[in-house]
Design a protein around this motif. Structure first.
Motif, PDB file in Angstrom:
ATOM      1  N   THR A  24      37.669 -32.357  -2.778  1.00  0.00           N
ATOM      2  CA  THR A  24      38.621 -32.454  -1.674  1.00  0.00           C
ATOM      3  C   THR A  24      37.959 -32.089  -0.353  1.00  0.00           C
ATOM      4  OG1 THR A  24      40.364 -31.761  -3.205  1.00  0.00           O
ATOM      5  CG2 THR A  24      40.898 -31.708  -0.869  1.00  0.00           C
ATOM      6  N   THR A  25      37.223 -30.980  -0.343  1.00  0.00           N
ATOM      7  CA  THR A  25      36.518 -30.534   0.859  1.00  0.00           C
ATOM      8  C   THR A  25      35.119 -30.053   0.474  1.00  0.00           C
ATOM      9  OG1 THR A  25      37.431 -28.301   0.668  1.00  0.00           O
ATOM     10  CG2 THR A  25      38.610 -29.822   2.102  1.00  0.00           C
ATOM     11  N   ILE A  26      34.194 -30.193   1.430  1.00  0.00           N
ATOM     12  CA  ILE A  26      32.811 -29.771   1.215  1.00  0.00           C
ATOM     13  C   ILE A  26      32.286 -29.215   2.542  1.00  0.00           C
ATOM     14  CG2 ILE A  26      30.477 -30.484   0.577  1.00  0.00           C
ATOM     15  CD1 ILE A  26      31.788 -32.940  -0.828  1.00  0.00           C
ATOM     16  N   ALA A  27      31.720 -28.015   2.495  1.00  0.00           N
ATOM     17  CA  ALA A  27      31.155 -27.423   3.706  1.00  0.00           C
ATOM     18  C   ALA A  27      29.874 -26.680   3.361  1.00  0.00           C
ATOM     19  CB  ALA A  27      32.162 -26.466   4.344  1.00  0.00           C
ATOM     20  N   GLY A  28      28.983 -26.603   4.324  1.00  0.00           N
ATOM     21  CA  GLY A  28      27.750 -25.839   4.166  1.00  0.00           C
ATOM     22  C   GLY A  28      27.622 -24.831   5.283  1.00  0.00           C
ATOM     23  N   ILE A  29      27.211 -23.621   4.939  1.00  0.00           N
ATOM     24  CA  ILE A  29      27.049 -22.561   5.930  1.00  0.00           C
ATOM     25  C   ILE A  29      25.670 -21.932   5.756  1.00  0.00           C
ATOM     26  CG2 ILE A  29      27.953 -20.365   6.780  1.00  0.00           C
ATOM     27  CD1 ILE A  29      30.668 -21.162   5.581  1.00  0.00           C
ATOM     28  N   ASP A  30      24.932 -21.830   6.842  1.00  0.00           N
ATOM     29  CA  ASP A  30      23.623 -21.186   6.832  1.00  0.00           C
ATOM     30  C   ASP A  30      23.845 -19.675   6.988  1.00  0.00           C
ATOM     31  OD1 ASP A  30      21.138 -20.075   7.403  1.00  0.00           O
ATOM     32  OD2 ASP A  30      20.498 -21.753   8.650  1.00  0.00           O
ATOM     33  N   VAL A  31      23.700 -18.943   5.889  1.00  0.00           N
ATOM     34  CA  VAL A  31      23.922 -17.494   5.892  1.00  0.00           C
ATOM     35  C   VAL A  31      22.599 -16.712   5.884  1.00  0.00           C
ATOM     36  CG1 VAL A  31      26.209 -17.641   4.816  1.00  0.00           C
ATOM     37  CG2 VAL A  31      24.179 -17.419   3.368  1.00  0.00           C
ATOM     38  N   SER A  32      21.493 -17.413   6.118  1.00  0.00           N
ATOM     39  CA  SER A  32      20.172 -16.796   5.998  1.00  0.00           C
ATOM     40  C   SER A  32      19.952 -15.637   6.972  1.00  0.00           C
ATOM     41  CB  SER A  32      19.077 -17.849   6.183  1.00  0.00           C
ATOM     42  OG  SER A  32      19.172 -18.452   7.462  1.00  0.00           O
ATOM     43  N   GLU A  33      20.585 -15.679   8.125  1.00  0.00           N
ATOM     44  CA  GLU A  33      20.442 -14.595   9.102  1.00  0.00           C
ATOM     45  C   GLU A  33      21.268 -13.370   8.713  1.00  0.00           C
ATOM     46  OE1 GLU A  33      18.487 -14.605  11.914  1.00  0.00           O
ATOM     47  OE2 GLU A  33      17.710 -16.593  11.407  1.00  0.00           O
ATOM     48  N   GLN A  34      22.289 -13.567   7.894  1.00  0.00           N
ATOM     49  CA  GLN A  34      23.213 -12.484   7.527  1.00  0.00           C
ATOM     50  C   GLN A  34      22.945 -11.891   6.153  1.00  0.00           C
ATOM     51  OE1 GLN A  34      25.479 -11.389   9.774  1.00  0.00           O
ATOM     52  NE2 GLN A  34      24.716 -12.913  11.204  1.00  0.00           N
ATOM     53  N   LEU A  35      22.418 -12.689   5.243  1.00  0.00           N
ATOM     54  CA  LEU A  35      22.177 -12.248   3.874  1.00  0.00           C
ATOM     55  C   LEU A  35      20.704 -12.407   3.507  1.00  0.00           C
ATOM     56  CD1 LEU A  35      25.158 -13.916   1.951  1.00  0.00           C
ATOM     57  CD2 LEU A  35      24.902 -11.518   2.531  1.00  0.00           C
ATOM     58  N   ALA A  36      20.165 -11.402   2.880  1.00  0.00           N
ATOM     59  CA  ALA A  36      18.771 -11.492   2.430  1.00  0.00           C
ATOM     60  C   ALA A  36      18.659 -12.182   1.074  1.00  0.00           C
ATOM     61  CB  ALA A  36      18.167 -10.096   2.343  1.00  0.00           C
ATOM     62  N   LEU A  37      19.785 -12.314   0.373  1.00  0.00           N
ATOM     63  CA  LEU A  37      19.776 -12.817  -0.999  1.00  0.00           C
ATOM     64  C   LEU A  37      19.780 -14.327  -1.123  1.00  0.00           C
ATOM     65  CD1 LEU A  37      22.377 -10.318  -2.467  1.00  0.00           C
ATOM     66  CD2 LEU A  37      19.886 -10.201  -2.630  1.00  0.00           C
ATOM     67  N   THR A  38      20.277 -15.029  -0.126  1.00  0.00           N
ATOM     68  CA  THR A  38      20.393 -16.488  -0.208  1.00  0.00           C
ATOM     69  C   THR A  38      20.355 -17.083   1.191  1.00  0.00           C
ATOM     70  OG1 THR A  38      21.617 -18.283  -1.285  1.00  0.00           O
ATOM     71  CG2 THR A  38      22.930 -16.616  -0.156  1.00  0.00           C
ATOM     72  N   ASP A  39      20.115 -18.388   1.269  1.00  0.00           N
ATOM     73  CA  ASP A  39      20.060 -19.069   2.565  1.00  0.00           C
ATOM     74  C   ASP A  39      21.343 -19.813   2.917  1.00  0.00           C
ATOM     75  OD1 ASP A  39      17.460 -18.254   3.043  1.00  0.00           O
ATOM     76  OD2 ASP A  39      16.553 -20.183   2.526  1.00  0.00           O
ATOM     77  N   VAL A  40      21.952 -20.458   1.919  1.00  0.00           N
ATOM     78  CA  VAL A  40      23.056 -21.371   2.193  1.00  0.00           C
ATOM     79  C   VAL A  40      24.195 -21.157   1.215  1.00  0.00           C
ATOM     80  CG1 VAL A  40      23.748 -23.819   2.287  1.00  0.00           C
ATOM     81  CG2 VAL A  40      21.480 -23.136   3.104  1.00  0.00           C
ATOM     82  N   PHE A  41      25.417 -21.185   1.750  1.00  0.00           N
ATOM     83  CA  PHE A  41      26.624 -21.288   0.933  1.00  0.00           C
ATOM     84  C   PHE A  41      27.089 -22.733   1.015  1.00  0.00           C
ATOM     85  CE2 PHE A  41      28.557 -16.725   1.390  1.00  0.00           C
ATOM     86  CZ  PHE A  41      27.631 -16.240   0.500  1.00  0.00           C
ATOM     87  N   VAL A  42      27.339 -23.338  -0.127  1.00  0.00           N
ATOM     88  CA  VAL A  42      28.012 -24.631  -0.184  1.00  0.00           C
ATOM     89  C   VAL A  42      29.390 -24.332  -0.747  1.00  0.00           C
ATOM     90  CG1 VAL A  42      28.033 -26.957  -1.163  1.00  0.00           C
ATOM     91  CG2 VAL A  42      25.852 -25.883  -0.552  1.00  0.00           C
ATOM     92  N   ILE A  43      30.431 -24.678   0.019  1.00  0.00           N
ATOM     93  CA  ILE A  43      31.802 -24.371  -0.370  1.00  0.00           C
ATOM     94  C   ILE A  43      32.531 -25.684  -0.624  1.00  0.00           C
ATOM     95  CG2 ILE A  43      33.937 -23.206   0.289  1.00  0.00           C
ATOM     96  CD1 ILE A  43      32.140 -21.572   2.295  1.00  0.00           C
ATOM     97  N   VAL A  44      33.025 -25.814  -1.846  1.00  0.00           N
ATOM     98  CA  VAL A  44      33.626 -27.069  -2.304  1.00  0.00           C
ATOM     99  C   VAL A  44      34.994 -26.757  -2.890  1.00  0.00           C
ATOM    100  CG1 VAL A  44      33.347 -28.956  -3.939  1.00  0.00           C
ATOM    101  CG2 VAL A  44      31.330 -27.956  -2.884  1.00  0.00           C
ATOM    102  N   SER A  45      35.927 -27.675  -2.715  1.00  0.00           N
ATOM    103  CA  SER A  45      37.224 -27.496  -3.376  1.00  0.00           C
ATOM    104  C   SER A  45      37.652 -28.769  -4.085  1.00  0.00           C
ATOM    105  CB  SER A  45      38.302 -27.061  -2.376  1.00  0.00           C
ATOM    106  OG  SER A  45      38.629 -28.110  -1.503  1.00  0.00           O
TER     107      SER A  45
END
Length: 124
Positions: A24-45
């Motif tokens: 239904t929805t797809i988004a990508g967020i660059d979290v690399s500056e905020q989290l040391a554990l990962t670079d990108v969140f892909v959020i899908v519904s």
């Protein structure tokens, strides 16, 4: 430091896999500056529990084909919100209702959005 090319490539692959299964929805967020554990969140519904499962399976299959193996997979039993952690990226596959309730994009609004090369929202 922005997300790596590898992370962006994996995120786009995950987004394409989700789009192929009619997310239904797809988004990508660059979290690399905020989290040391990962670079990108892909959020899908998706609109149904079964569709959430189909998207999860397709994302895993497509990312494995690129040599990425999931480090962790959580939430599958309920089928409402499944988290797939691939290290470089984390894919959240949520039922539409969970996505509306938790609004992960709002929580990470200070992070830059990523163009994943797929439509953000599928018209019903």
């Amino acid at each position: 430091m922005p997300a790596t090319e590898r992370s962006l490539d994996l995120a786009k692959t995950a987004a394409t896999a989700a789009d192929d299964k009619l997310a239904t929805t797809i988004a990508g967020i660059d979290v690399s500056e905020q989290l040391a554990l990962t670079d990108v969140f892909v959020i899908v519904s998706a609109s149904t529990d079964r569709q959430v499962g189909a998207i999860v399976d397709e994302v895993e299959d497509q990312l494995r084909a690129k040599g990425a193996k999931p480090i962790r997979r959580e939430g599958e039993r309920d089928g409402r919100w499944v988290l797939l952690d691939f290290g470089d990226i984390v894919v959240h596959v949520q039922h539409d209702e969970e996505r509306e309730f938790y609004e992960l994009e709002r929580l990470w609004k200070d992070c830059p959005e990523i163009d994943l090369g797929v439509p953000k929202r599928r018209d019903a």
